[in-house]
Design a protein around this motif. Structure first.
Motif, mmCIF file in Angstrom:
data_model
loop_
_atom_site.group_PDB
_atom_site.id
_atom_site.type_symbol
_atom_site.label_atom_id
_atom_site.label_comp_id
_atom_site.label_asym_id
_atom_site.label_seq_id
_atom_site.Cartn_x
_atom_site.Cartn_y
_atom_site.Cartn_z
ATOM 1 N N ASP A 11 0.862 -1.179 0.000
ATOM 2 C CA ASP A 11 0.000 0.000 0.000
ATOM 3 C C ASP A 11 0.901 1.233 0.000
ATOM 4 O O ASP A 11 1.537 1.554 1.003
ATOM 5 C CB ASP A 11 -0.899 -0.002 1.240
ATOM 6 C CG ASP A 11 -1.866 1.181 1.261
ATOM 7 O OD1 ASP A 11 -1.763 2.043 0.373
ATOM 8 O OD2 ASP A 11 -2.718 1.234 2.162
ATOM 9 N N ILE A 12 0.994 1.914 -1.160
ATOM 10 C CA ILE A 12 1.934 3.024 -1.298
ATOM 11 C C ILE A 12 1.215 4.375 -1.258
ATOM 12 O O ILE A 12 1.721 5.358 -1.826
ATOM 13 C CB ILE A 12 2.758 2.881 -2.599
ATOM 14 C CG1 ILE A 12 1.875 2.444 -3.788
ATOM 15 C CG2 ILE A 12 3.854 1.858 -2.425
ATOM 16 C CD1 ILE A 12 1.359 3.569 -4.588
ATOM 17 N N THR A 13 0.073 4.436 -0.573
ATOM 18 C CA THR A 13 -0.688 5.685 -0.512
ATOM 19 C C THR A 13 0.148 6.814 0.066
ATOM 20 O O THR A 13 0.174 7.925 -0.470
ATOM 21 C CB THR A 13 -1.960 5.499 0.329
ATOM 22 O OG1 THR A 13 -2.746 4.454 -0.225
ATOM 23 C CG2 THR A 13 -2.777 6.783 0.362
ATOM 24 N N TYR A 14 0.856 6.541 1.162
ATOM 25 C CA TYR A 14 1.601 7.586 1.852
ATOM 26 C C TYR A 14 3.098 7.538 1.556
ATOM 27 O O TYR A 14 3.892 8.048 2.336
ATOM 28 C CB TYR A 14 1.359 7.494 3.365
ATOM 29 C CG TYR A 14 -0.090 7.654 3.740
ATOM 30 C CD1 TYR A 14 -0.703 8.898 3.681
ATOM 31 C CD2 TYR A 14 -0.850 6.559 4.115
ATOM 32 C CE1 TYR A 14 -2.042 9.044 4.010
ATOM 33 C CE2 TYR A 14 -2.190 6.704 4.443
ATOM 34 C CZ TYR A 14 -2.772 7.946 4.388
ATOM 35 O OH TYR A 14 -4.099 8.091 4.706
ATOM 36 N N PHE A 15 3.471 6.926 0.452
ATOM 37 C CA PHE A 15 4.875 6.889 0.045
ATOM 38 C C PHE A 15 5.422 8.316 -0.045
ATOM 39 O O PHE A 15 4.763 9.199 -0.602
ATOM 40 C CB PHE A 15 4.977 6.203 -1.322
ATOM 41 C CG PHE A 15 6.356 6.156 -1.903
ATOM 42 C CD1 PHE A 15 7.204 5.113 -1.607
ATOM 43 C CD2 PHE A 15 6.814 7.154 -2.756
ATOM 44 C CE1 PHE A 15 8.478 5.061 -2.150
ATOM 45 C CE2 PHE A 15 8.076 7.108 -3.297
ATOM 46 C CZ PHE A 15 8.908 6.068 -2.999
ATOM 47 N N PRO A 16 6.641 8.608 0.481
ATOM 48 C CA PRO A 16 7.615 7.694 1.104
ATOM 49 C C PRO A 16 7.521 7.620 2.631
ATOM 50 O O PRO A 16 8.497 7.260 3.281
ATOM 51 C CB PRO A 16 8.941 8.333 0.685
ATOM 52 C CG PRO A 16 8.644 9.803 0.698
ATOM 53 C CD PRO A 16 7.209 9.948 0.260
ATOM 54 N N PHE A 17 6.387 7.989 3.205
ATOM 55 C CA PHE A 17 6.200 7.893 4.654
ATOM 56 C C PHE A 17 5.270 6.721 4.976
ATOM 57 O O PHE A 17 4.515 6.773 5.949
ATOM 58 C CB PHE A 17 5.608 9.201 5.192
ATOM 59 C CG PHE A 17 6.493 10.400 5.003
ATOM 60 C CD1 PHE A 17 7.423 10.746 5.967
ATOM 61 C CD2 PHE A 17 6.411 11.178 3.856
ATOM 62 C CE1 PHE A 17 8.242 11.853 5.790
ATOM 63 C CE2 PHE A 17 7.224 12.284 3.673
ATOM 64 C CZ PHE A 17 8.146 12.618 4.639
ATOM 65 N N ASP A 18 5.337 5.679 4.152
ATOM 66 C CA ASP A 18 4.406 4.569 4.280
ATOM 67 C C ASP A 18 4.884 3.521 5.273
ATOM 68 O O ASP A 18 6.064 3.461 5.621
ATOM 69 C CB ASP A 18 4.175 3.913 2.912
ATOM 70 C CG ASP A 18 5.476 3.508 2.244
ATOM 71 O OD1 ASP A 18 6.479 4.239 2.411
ATOM 72 O OD2 ASP A 18 5.519 2.459 1.577
ATOM 73 N N GLU A 19 3.950 2.715 5.707
ATOM 74 C CA GLU A 19 4.220 1.578 6.593
ATOM 75 C C GLU A 19 3.637 0.332 5.935
ATOM 76 O O GLU A 19 2.495 0.348 5.473
ATOM 77 C CB GLU A 19 3.595 1.808 7.966
ATOM 78 C CG GLU A 19 3.847 0.683 8.958
ATOM 79 C CD GLU A 19 3.283 0.986 10.330
ATOM 80 O OE1 GLU A 19 3.151 0.052 11.135
ATOM 81 O OE2 GLU A 19 2.964 2.161 10.588
ATOM 82 N N GLN A 20 4.423 -0.731 5.878
ATOM 83 C CA GLN A 20 4.010 -1.962 5.210
ATOM 84 C C GLN A 20 3.995 -3.109 6.217
ATOM 85 O O GLN A 20 4.836 -3.165 7.125
ATOM 86 C CB GLN A 20 4.946 -2.304 4.048
ATOM 87 C CG GLN A 20 5.136 -1.189 3.034
ATOM 88 C CD GLN A 20 3.873 -0.857 2.290
ATOM 89 O OE1 GLN A 20 2.951 -1.671 2.194
ATOM 90 N NE2 GLN A 20 3.797 0.348 1.743
ATOM 91 N N ILE A 21 3.050 -4.007 6.024
ATOM 92 C CA ILE A 21 2.972 -5.228 6.837
ATOM 93 C C ILE A 21 3.028 -6.421 5.889
ATOM 94 O O ILE A 21 2.137 -6.602 5.052
ATOM 95 C CB ILE A 21 1.688 -5.268 7.670
ATOM 96 C CG1 ILE A 21 1.635 -4.083 8.629
ATOM 97 C CG2 ILE A 21 1.601 -6.588 8.449
ATOM 98 C CD1 ILE A 21 0.364 -4.011 9.462
ATOM 99 N N CYS A 22 4.090 -7.199 6.015
ATOM 100 C CA CYS A 22 4.270 -8.385 5.178
ATOM 101 C C CYS A 22 4.142 -9.629 6.050
ATOM 102 O O CYS A 22 4.725 -9.700 7.137
ATOM 103 C CB CYS A 22 5.622 -8.356 4.474
ATOM 104 S SG CYS A 22 5.761 -7.085 3.194
ATOM 105 N N THR A 23 3.392 -10.602 5.549
ATOM 106 C CA THR A 23 3.136 -11.832 6.292
ATOM 107 C C THR A 23 3.664 -13.034 5.523
ATOM 108 O O THR A 23 3.390 -13.178 4.327
ATOM 109 C CB THR A 23 1.633 -12.011 6.558
ATOM 110 O OG1 THR A 23 1.151 -10.901 7.313
ATOM 111 C CG2 THR A 23 1.365 -13.292 7.327
ATOM 112 N N ILE A 24 4.429 -13.870 6.218
ATOM 113 C CA ILE A 24 4.918 -15.133 5.663
ATOM 114 C C ILE A 24 4.155 -16.261 6.347
ATOM 115 O O ILE A 24 4.190 -16.396 7.573
ATOM 116 C CB ILE A 24 6.429 -15.290 5.889
ATOM 117 C CG1 ILE A 24 7.192 -14.137 5.220
ATOM 118 C CG2 ILE A 24 6.926 -16.628 5.348
ATOM 119 C CD1 ILE A 24 8.681 -14.141 5.498
#
Length: 379
Positions: free
Chosen positions: A122-135
């Motif tokens: 989710d790059i809505t707030y790029f470059p102040f974005d926060e990402q959550i990746c799940t494995i």
């Protein structure tokens, strides 16, 4: 220890009871996060334990040996795989890795691995974005009635090496048993916040500076002959930055980055500046004998520091068509000289340039402030 040990049979004296596999993950580093393709790769090692009654022995019978080491292909182990891989499905663990058994039947397996999974961005707030990746891990070919994966701790960050572009906010692991499909999973989620310094210095600030430089076109003398070329050059520079940011973002329209909107605004804003520059030059070259509308005269005189302040003076200036240097109204002495009265197209263009200059600076300041307020709201 059972002499007829069969590595193809899972642990458990009662095969109707599911074997519990305890799993924890130690994160070493974030190897790669490709936002454009949605590729997420981390390096670390697991701590996986289980109990197998077939692998128990009396240490006194074996020269006080309390632990034994086996190649992982020589004994039973859970076939763990990533269920959301980026390209292909592979089992956790390599052939050279080992499993250590204690005399009480507990197995300790520590496979090191590069985990490569897919991750939606989710790059809505790029470059102040926060990402959550799940494995997500699963025991391949086994149902939850046979093997249950149990996370006995969150992701361990004691061995983690900081990444230059991402800062980890939190890392957790959760066990999931889906009874509808009869499978057991472990979800390892990592929440990361981007370090925005590189993009702010190399993209955002240069675009703002270019927009300011573009507004400065109204300061250039109209007869310099460089106004239009100057404005178009800055416009093309902003277009180049728009291309650069497009190459570093996912090719998706939902959601769109606010930075893309900001750059597009800069492009449209610069286009309007080019149009206003051409308009001012067109008015500059108008026939001097062409009548200037009264409302334009009023606009110019309002912007002059020595503008008249009485209704009588306004009436005289807007209705005066005499070319005499001095004239009387009702026998009174002239209220104003020709130098103050005359409003030429050149005067109007100078006033228009001043208005465009301040409007441009105001628009740039407001848009930049609004962009930083919106994108940094989660900080």
């Amino acid at each position: 220890m059972v002499m007829d040990y069969n590595k193809k049979i899972r642990p458990g004296d009662d095969q109707s009871v599911a074997a519990q596999i305890n799993v924890s993950f130690n994160l070493g580093a974030i190897q790669e996060f490709d936002e454009v393709n949605g590729k997420y790769a981390v390096i670390g090692f697991f701590r996986i334990t289980w109990y197998d009654s077939r692998m128990t022995w009396n240490p006194l019978d074996y020269n006080d040996t309390k632990t034994m080491l086996f190649l992982q292909d020589d004994i039973w182990k859970p076939s763990l795989v990533i269920t959301n891989p980026f390209s292909k499905i592979e089992k956790i663990g390599k052939d050279f890795m080992t499993v250590r058994y204690s005399n009480n039947g507990f197995a300790y397996w520590t496979p090191g691995e590069i985990l490569i999974s897919s991750c939606s961005v989710d790059i809505t707030y790029f470059p102040f974005d926060e990402q959550i990746c799940t494995i997500r891990l699963m025991a391949w070919g086994s149902s939850s009635n046979e093997i249950v994966l149990q996370s006995f701790s969150d992701i361990n960050l004691n061995y983690y090496t900081e990444h230059g572009s991402w800062k980890i906010n939190s890392a957790s692991a959760k066990s999931i048993v889906d009874g509808s499909i009869g499978l057991s999973f472990i979800d390892m989620s990592i929440s990361m916040k981007r370090r925005p310094g590189f993009y702010v210095v190399n993209i955002v600030l240069p675009v703002i500076f270019l927009m300011v430089l573009n507004a400065c076109v109204f300061i250039l003398p109209p007869n310099s002959g460089e106004r239009v070329s100057y404005a178009i050059t800055v416009l093309l520079a902003i277009a180049v930055f728009l291309t650069l940011i497009g190459d570093n973002l996912p090719k998706t329209s939902e959601p769109m980055s606010l930075l893309s909107y900001f750059l597009m605004f800069g492009l449209v804003f610069s286009s309007l500046i080019c149009f206003c520059t051409i308009l001012c030059l067109r008015l500059q070259l108008k026939d001097k004998n062409r009548h200037i509308p009264s409302f334009l005269k009023r606009l110019v005189l309002c912007c002059r520091r020595d503008k008249p302040r009485t209704d009588r003076e306004w009436s005289f200036i807007l209705n005066d068509t005499s070319n005499r240097p001095n004239s009387n109204v009702n026998g009174n002495e002239s209220l104003i000289t020709n130098d103050r009265n005359d409003v030429s197209w050149n005067d109007f263009c100078l006033t228009l340039n001043t208005i465009f200059l301040w409007v441009s600076f105001g628009g740039i300041s407001f848009s930049a402030l609004l962009f930083f307020v919106v994108v940094t709201k989660s900080i």
